[in-house]
Design a protein around this motif. Structure first.
Motif, PDB file in Angstrom:
ATOM      1  N   ARG A 128      30.242  10.260 -19.979  1.00 36.96           N
ATOM      2  CA  ARG A 128      29.286  11.365 -20.006  1.00 36.96           C
ATOM      3  C   ARG A 128      29.634  12.470 -19.018  1.00 36.96           C
ATOM      4  NH1 ARG A 128      25.812   6.957 -19.550  1.00 36.96           N
ATOM      5  NH2 ARG A 128      24.770   6.335 -21.469  1.00 36.96           N
TER       6      ARG A 128
ATOM      7  N   THR B 112      28.670  12.854 -15.825  1.00 34.73           N
ATOM      8  CA  THR B 112      27.443  13.362 -15.168  1.00 34.73           C
ATOM      9  C   THR B 112      27.742  14.053 -13.844  1.00 34.73           C
ATOM     10  OG1 THR B 112      27.118  11.165 -14.247  1.00 34.73           O
ATOM     11  CG2 THR B 112      25.860  11.706 -16.223  1.00 34.73           C
ATOM     12  N   ARG B 113      28.834  13.662 -13.183  1.00 38.45           N
ATOM     13  CA  ARG B 113      29.135  14.309 -11.897  1.00 38.45           C
ATOM     14  C   ARG B 113      29.594  15.753 -12.080  1.00 38.45           C
ATOM     15  NH1 ARG B 113      33.428  10.449  -9.888  1.00 38.45           N
ATOM     16  NH2 ARG B 113      33.498  10.078 -12.131  1.00 38.45           N
TER      17      ARG B 113
ATOM     18  N   ARG C  62      28.086  17.861 -14.275  1.00 38.18           N
ATOM     19  CA  ARG C  62      27.029  18.706 -14.840  1.00 38.18           C
ATOM     20  C   ARG C  62      26.841  19.938 -13.963  1.00 38.18           C
ATOM     21  NH1 ARG C  62      23.964  14.667 -17.812  1.00 38.18           N
ATOM     22  NH2 ARG C  62      25.438  14.214 -19.441  1.00 38.18           N
TER      23      ARG C  62
ATOM     24  N   THR D  81      29.454  19.915 -18.092  1.00 37.17           N
ATOM     25  CA  THR D  81      29.653  18.967 -19.181  1.00 37.17           C
ATOM     26  C   THR D  81      28.424  18.808 -20.084  1.00 37.17           C
ATOM     27  OG1 THR D  81      29.092  17.270 -17.552  1.00 37.17           O
ATOM     28  CG2 THR D  81      31.432  17.605 -18.018  1.00 37.17           C
ATOM     29  N   ARG D  82      27.484  19.754 -19.971  1.00 37.52           N
ATOM     30  CA  ARG D  82      26.341  19.685 -20.912  1.00 37.52           C
ATOM     31  C   ARG D  82      26.814  19.884 -22.340  1.00 37.52           C
ATOM     32  NH1 ARG D  82      20.868  21.562 -18.772  1.00 37.52           N
ATOM     33  NH2 ARG D  82      20.798  22.896 -20.585  1.00 37.52           N
TER      34      ARG D  82
ATOM     35  N   LYS E  77      34.086  16.424 -20.514  1.00 33.04           N
ATOM     36  CA  LYS E  77      34.791  16.466 -19.223  1.00 33.04           C
ATOM     37  C   LYS E  77      36.304  16.578 -19.433  1.00 33.04           C
ATOM     38  CE  LYS E  77      34.912  12.639 -16.677  1.00 33.04           C
ATOM     39  NZ  LYS E  77      34.544  11.589 -15.696  1.00 33.04           N
TER      40      LYS E  77
END
Ligand code: UTP
Length: 270
Positions: free
Chosen positions: A13, A15-16, A18, A21-22, A26
């Motif tokens: 995902r 997440t780091r 964001r 990466t929405r 990545k």
């Protein structure tokens, strides 16, 4: 032993990273002039891969496909076949690798985590492939400080280090400071024998409810079939904002050679 296929999991995902990466995966964030995953494919090609299986996310994986396949061949990558495989749900790194089983079939394979970019000219995969020639699976390891290793994975050595290679019994993901088994941490470069798929296929979800690659490696380690190859090369971690910035400076400096000596010193580029 020939290792001519690489698996590159890229369905996390991110997440780091964001909010970048929405929408954008990545793996397609840019360092200098190319997406991070392209560095991984180039590294695989240099190590002799003829095929690269890219494990991509269901929603945005087609963008990775478009970059490598639909937009025509990329310079320097004309001789490697790129095959995207969708991981429908982000069930963990181990699950992502298992998605490549049908394509890899019964061959040994390289596994490259694109979050870490090797520095130009400092490839480690050839040493890993050499160490795997006796039928072992091999993971790249590096001496780390306790502060760093608690956020990574530490291996459990089961032999002395000989010529940069040691037998390992497995690894502990993100160990507590009080139970660090060694200061050798895992880096995202591996050569696996196809038997890893049998272990992955029977695993229950582990840490964080995900199918963990480390759990399958531990089973190989218990059978005495896992080795670590030590490197002292610094990898460029592009999975977090500061690391991505640093990688852009290091690789930009290499590519353009334009940074002054003073700027290089200030940026810690050596
Ligand atoms: P990370 O632990 O870095 O997770 O995954 P992530 O989702 O990519 O990033 P953060 O932590 O949320 O910012 C390690 C590697 O495993 C892949 C990722 O793409 C990355 O290369 N992965 C992880 C998958 O392909 N599928 C998964 O289900 C999980």
């Amino acid at each position: 032993m020939t290792v001519d296929i690489a698996v590159i999991p890229a369905a996390g995902r991110g997440t780091r990273m964001r909010p970048a990466t929405r929408v954008v995966p990545k793996a397609l964030l840019t360092v200098v002039d190319r997406p991070t995953i392209q560095y991984a494919v180039e590294e695989a090609a240099r190590a002799g891969a003829k095929e690269a299986i890219l494990i991509v996310d269901l929603e945005v994986g087609h963008l990775v496909h478009q970059h490598f396949v639909n937009s025509g061949p990329l310079p320097g990558l004309e001789h490697i076949k790129i095959r995207p495989v969708v991981q429908e749900e982000p069930l963990g790194l181990g699950h992502a690798v298992l998605e490549a089983e049908r394509m890899v079939a019964h061959r040994p394979f390289m596994c490259i985590l694109a979050d870490d970019i090797v520095r130009p000219g400092l490839d480690v995969l050839p040493d890993l492939i050499g160490a795997a020639s006796d039928g072992s699976s091999v993971v790249c390891i590096q001496e780390m400080t306790p502060e760093v290793i608690v956020s990574k994975g530490a291996v459990i050595p089961t032999s002395e280090l000989v010529d940069g290679v040691m037998s390992i019994g497995g690894a502990i993901e993100k160990p507590d400071e009080s139970s660090i088994p060694s200061l050798y941490g895992v880096l995202g470069r591996y050569v696996f024998q196809p038997e890893i798929f049998e272990h992955l296929a029977t695993l229950e979800p582990g840490r964080a409810g995900e199918i963990q690659l480390t759990d399958a490696m531990n089973q190989l380690g218990m059978e005495g079939k896992l080795k670590g190859v030590v490197t002292d090369q610094e990898f460029l971690d592009v999975g977090n904002p500061l690391g991505l910035l640093r990688a852009s400076m290091v690789l930009g400096n290499h590519q353009f050679g334009e940074f002054s000596a003073i700027a290089r010193e200030e940026l810690g580029l050596g």
